[in-house]
Design an enzyme around this catalytic site. Structure first.
Site, PDB file in Angstrom:
ATOM      1  N   ASP A  55      49.959  33.829  30.552  1.00 53.91           N
ATOM      2  CA  ASP A  55      48.629  33.993  31.125  1.00 53.91           C
ATOM      3  C   ASP A  55      47.820  32.705  31.130  1.00 53.91           C
ATOM      4  OD1 ASP A  55      46.463  35.265  32.231  1.00 53.91           O
ATOM      5  OD2 ASP A  55      45.706  36.028  30.319  1.00 53.91           O
ATOM      6  N   ASP A  74      38.882  45.656  33.351  1.00 56.09           N
ATOM      7  CA  ASP A  74      38.154  44.943  34.401  1.00 56.09           C
ATOM      8  C   ASP A  74      37.655  45.907  35.470  1.00 56.09           C
ATOM      9  OD1 ASP A  74      37.531  42.094  34.547  1.00 56.09           O
ATOM     10  OD2 ASP A  74      39.629  41.772  34.077  1.00 56.09           O
ATOM     11  N   GLU A 111      44.817  33.028  32.559  1.00 56.31           N
ATOM     12  CA  GLU A 111      43.536  33.592  32.949  1.00 56.31           C
ATOM     13  C   GLU A 111      42.797  34.218  31.766  1.00 56.31           C
ATOM     14  OE1 GLU A 111      41.281  36.853  35.591  1.00 56.31           O
ATOM     15  OE2 GLU A 111      43.075  37.243  34.431  1.00 56.31           O
ATOM     16  N   ARG A 142      50.350  34.190  35.274  1.00 51.67           N
ATOM     17  CA  ARG A 142      49.110  34.677  35.879  1.00 51.67           C
ATOM     18  C   ARG A 142      48.175  33.497  36.119  1.00 51.67           C
ATOM     19  NH1 ARG A 142      45.244  39.580  33.685  1.00 51.67           N
ATOM     20  NH2 ARG A 142      45.237  38.330  31.775  1.00 51.67           N
ATOM     21  N   GLU A 188      42.181  45.678  40.056  1.00 43.11           N
ATOM     22  CA  GLU A 188      41.176  45.795  39.002  1.00 43.11           C
ATOM     23  C   GLU A 188      39.754  45.616  39.522  1.00 43.11           C
ATOM     24  OE1 GLU A 188      42.162  42.784  36.142  1.00 43.11           O
ATOM     25  OE2 GLU A 188      42.265  41.209  37.643  1.00 43.11           O
ATOM     26  N   ASP A 199      39.815  40.546  25.304  1.00 41.43           N
ATOM     27  CA  ASP A 199      39.817  39.410  26.216  1.00 41.43           C
ATOM     28  C   ASP A 199      38.593  39.537  27.116  1.00 41.43           C
ATOM     29  OD1 ASP A 199      40.440  41.282  28.167  1.00 41.43           O
ATOM     30  OD2 ASP A 199      42.463  40.545  28.534  1.00 41.43           O
TER      31      ASP A 199
END
Length: 722
Positions: free
Chosen positions: A272, A457, A274, A340, A429, A628
């Site tokens: 990830d 999200d 992000e 990602r 999302e 997160d």
């Protein structure tokens, strides 16, 4: 301030330029000069469209806010609301049916169902753990977690044989359920051998040998056929390895010498760049890109101390064995790695364009991560089919998905890759993507390999999009709201209707409580039952335990059944979760604020002060939750919504924020790197960031937390240099 160097019309931070010039293309027949030239032209061509799409988001949100002001009152006229969303282009007309035609997809995505592990790419140790999480010990996973209750166990630092016996019994029960024996039980196995390519076991009757009820479940073995060291079994495409060692710590007390049972676990992993990382400048981005490059080159390693030993972790080697048919075979020992990238919103000062503006970070990510993957396209270590897998988050509707495809096409052109080498994962999302999911998939039907639901999200976007509709229901009630059930079903329904079965992943979201594995075993089977052929887990251990669900559920058969159900309704997805005439007491309101504020502060203080993008944060009851930016988005938007509608006032919220800052300080008292927020709140950059997210939450684009977090993290880094 970073030192910039010129690369065409780009101003590039010197450390990023050095990474590209001296590391990124090592062993690759592309020169840095060629890359910079093509990248420069592509960025300046794509960036204006990026800005246009973001302006379109703002325009639509302003129109939605105005509609709610014009139509204030209890309840929402669903027909009028839907008609309005269509008029402004928020809802697009749905085209004819189609099926995706993505080709060159690895089986871990196309045809095998299993867990998916998501980790921050900036932590090399975590990244290697995730890459190597393809196989995990069931004995370790059950012994070291609450998946088996500890009541009555002796405990202590050493091995507890009572608990060990419970673990062995539980795993043998799994074998009996998944790989039943014809005439016996795995708990009674005393000897085993391979005879004429088939597995033969002795159970309660030493003179009588039995085999598997399904002989095809035996894939092969390691060692000598008469005394194998390893058995390989297969069910629903997933492998189980039985390790046999009569001298081993467990095997010496086992009648058959079985020393461990290993489950194929994380089939794929998302590295990830992000939500789980804090990468705000060139220094951070170079770390992310360097780790990804090391994974793609197969060279990444990390040395750390555990107890009194230094351990060096590297990528695992494949597992060789003798196939049941007499040939040789191997098992890939590493999860298929996806990366990602960030979405379209954020820019980054690592590179500046000719007009002095910061580069759209998603465009930079695409070029850098694919360039790093060239090493794997040459070696075939990760993808056996010559594909690069990029998960693209936080896109709003078909135009933004189309734009992501245009970015990938530009990357392929500059790097000389065949069209559609880059495969896309669409994270469903944001509400505008959800309600237009079919058309989003259509725009990249030759690239798409993944859609998923992300409750966190998606809830944050639900609150922000409908900010003007009224006060939202309490956060804990969201999972029972009409829209969420329809959303989860809709994603699967649309994915199946668009032909993703057997070609792509349909995913479900994260289990956020890494210490509660018993609850996960009870609940997360709902994901494969819902038709998801992958679902997110927070650790290798969780992946090993979640893998058991995919032995119980044949996801392909389940998807075939679900394809015949009545699809979810878009009208239900558009039902706004506002509280109609809420009767919350002052205590109810303060309890909700305390819960939200504690989560916000516990996460933000590590993000801003230490650059930790994802961590296990104790909640208000001291239960560790994986946090997160998605969880932060919900909590901050929820308080912002209640402030906007007068459920609470700023003085009350500030009082709660200060109260919970002191709680978070106490929860982090053992962290030597931690800087307390209380009582000097004005000097704490982290506390100020948390306040920005709450008191300016309504102003944040789509309710995203990144603009505030990035600005405050850069401020903190600058202070630390002084």
């Amino acid at each position: 301030m970073p030192n910039y160097v010129a690369r065409g019309d780009l101003s590039v931070a010197a450390e990023l330029a050095d990474f590209v010039d001296n590391q990124l293309f090592d062993g690759i027949d592309i020169t840095p000069a060629h890359f910079w030239s093509g990248f420069d032209a592509a960025v300046h061509r794509l960036a204006p469209r990026n800005r246009e799409l973001l302006a379109e988001r703002d325009s639509m949100q302003a129109q939605i806010d105005q509609w709610h002001r014009d139509n204030a009152g209890p309840g929402i006229n669903a027909d009028a609301y839907t008609a309005f969303l269509s008029e402004i282009g928020y809802l697009v007309e749905e085209g004819p049916d189609f099926s995706i035609d993505t080709s060159g997809v690895d089986p871990e995505i196309a045809s095998i169902a299993g867990p998916q592990l998501v980790v921050p790419i900036t932590n090399a140790r975590y990244a290697l753990n995730a890459a190597n999480a393809r196989f995990g010990s069931l004995y370790d996973a059950f012994y070291g977690t609450d998946a088996i209750p500890t009541d009555g166990d002796a405990g202590g630092a050493g091995y507890d044989p009572v608990r060990g016996g419970k673990v062995i019994a539980r795993v043998r029960a799994f074998l009996d359920e998944t790989f039943p024996l014809a005439g016996g039980s795995w708990r009674d196995v005393s000897a085993l051998a391979i005879v004429d390519g088939a597995l033969r076991l002795h159970c309660s009757d030493p003179a009588a040998a039995c085999g598997l009820t399904d002989e095809d479940a035996f894939a092969g073995y390691g060692g000598d056929a008469s005394a194998p060291e390893m058995l390989v079994l297969r069910n629903n495409g997933l492998h189980i390895i039985i390790k046999i060692d009569g001298a081993g710590a467990i095997g010496r007390d086992d009648a058959a010498g079985i020393n461990d049972i290993i489950a194929e676990s994380a089939l794929s992993s998302i590295m990830d760049c992000e939500d789980s990382v804090a990468t705000v400048d060139a220094e951070d981005k170079v770390l992310a890109y360097t780790n990804w490059l090391g994974l793609m080159q197969g060279t990444l390693q990390e040395t750390f101390t555990k107890g009194e030993r230094n351990i060096t972790r590297r990528l695992a080697e494949d597992i060789a064995y003798n196939a049941a048919d007499g040939g040789t075979a191997h098992l890939k020992a590493r999860a298929l790695m996806l990366v990602r990238n960030v979405g379209h919103l954020m820019t980054n000062p690592a590179i500046r364009l000719s007009d002095g503006s910061d580069i759209p970070e998603g465009i930079m990510d695409a070029f850098m991560t694919v360039a790093a993957a060239l090493a794997d396209l040459k070696a075939g270590r990760n993808s056996a089919t010559g594909s690069v897998y990029i998960v693209k988050p936080k896109m709003h509707g078909p135009d933004e998905v189309t734009f992501a495809g245009e970015i990938f096409s530009a990357v392929e052109a500059v790097l000389g890759l065949p069209t559609n080498t880059i495969k896309m994962g669409i994270m469903d999302e944001e509400r505008r993507t959800t309600v237009n999911l079919k058309e989003c998939i259509r725009t990249v039907k030759s690239r798409v390999v993944f859609i998923n639901t992300g409750f966190l999200d998606r809830t944050g976007d639900e609150i922000h999009t409908s900010m003007g509709a009224g006060p939202m229901i309490r956060k804990a009630d969201m999972k029972g709201a009409t829209w969420i059930g329809a959303y989860e079903d809709w994603n699967v329904d649309v994915g199946l209707a668009c032909g993703l079965a057997g070609r792509a992943q349909i995913g479900k979201g994260m289990w956020a409580m890494p210490d509660l594995m018993a609850d996960m075993l009870e609940q997360k089977i709902g994901h494969p039952m819902a038709g998801a052929n992958c679902a997110w887990v927070p650790s290798p251990t969780a992946a090993t335990l979640h893998a058991l669900h995919y032995h119980k559920v044949d996801v392909a058969a389940r998807q075939a059944d679900l394809a015949n159900r009545t699809p979810a309704r878009r009208e239900d997805i558009l039902s706004v979760p506002v509280a109609i005439r809420p009767n919350w007491s002052d205590q109810d309101i303060r309890e909700e604020l305390r819960n939200n504020a504690q989560g916000i502060l516990g996460y933000v203080v590590r993000w801003v002060d230490q650059g930790v993008g994802c961590s296990k944060v104790p909640d208000i009851h001291d239960v560790g939750l994986m946090e997160d930016r998605a969880t932060l988005r919900i909590s901050s938007q929820h308080i912002a919504n209640w402030l906007h509608h007068g459920v609470c006032d700023e003085a009350t919220v500030m009082s709660v924020m200060q109260e919970m800052a002191a709680v978070v300080d106490r929860q982090n008292v053992g962290d030597g790197a931690y800087s307390p927020m209380a009582p000097d709140f004005d000097s704490s950059v982290a506390f100020q960031a948390a306040c920005d997210l709450v008191f300016r939450g309504k102003e944040q684009p789509s309710g995203y937390t990144e603009p505030v977090l990035h600005a405050r993290r850069l401020e903190k880094k600058a202070r630390d240099v002084l």
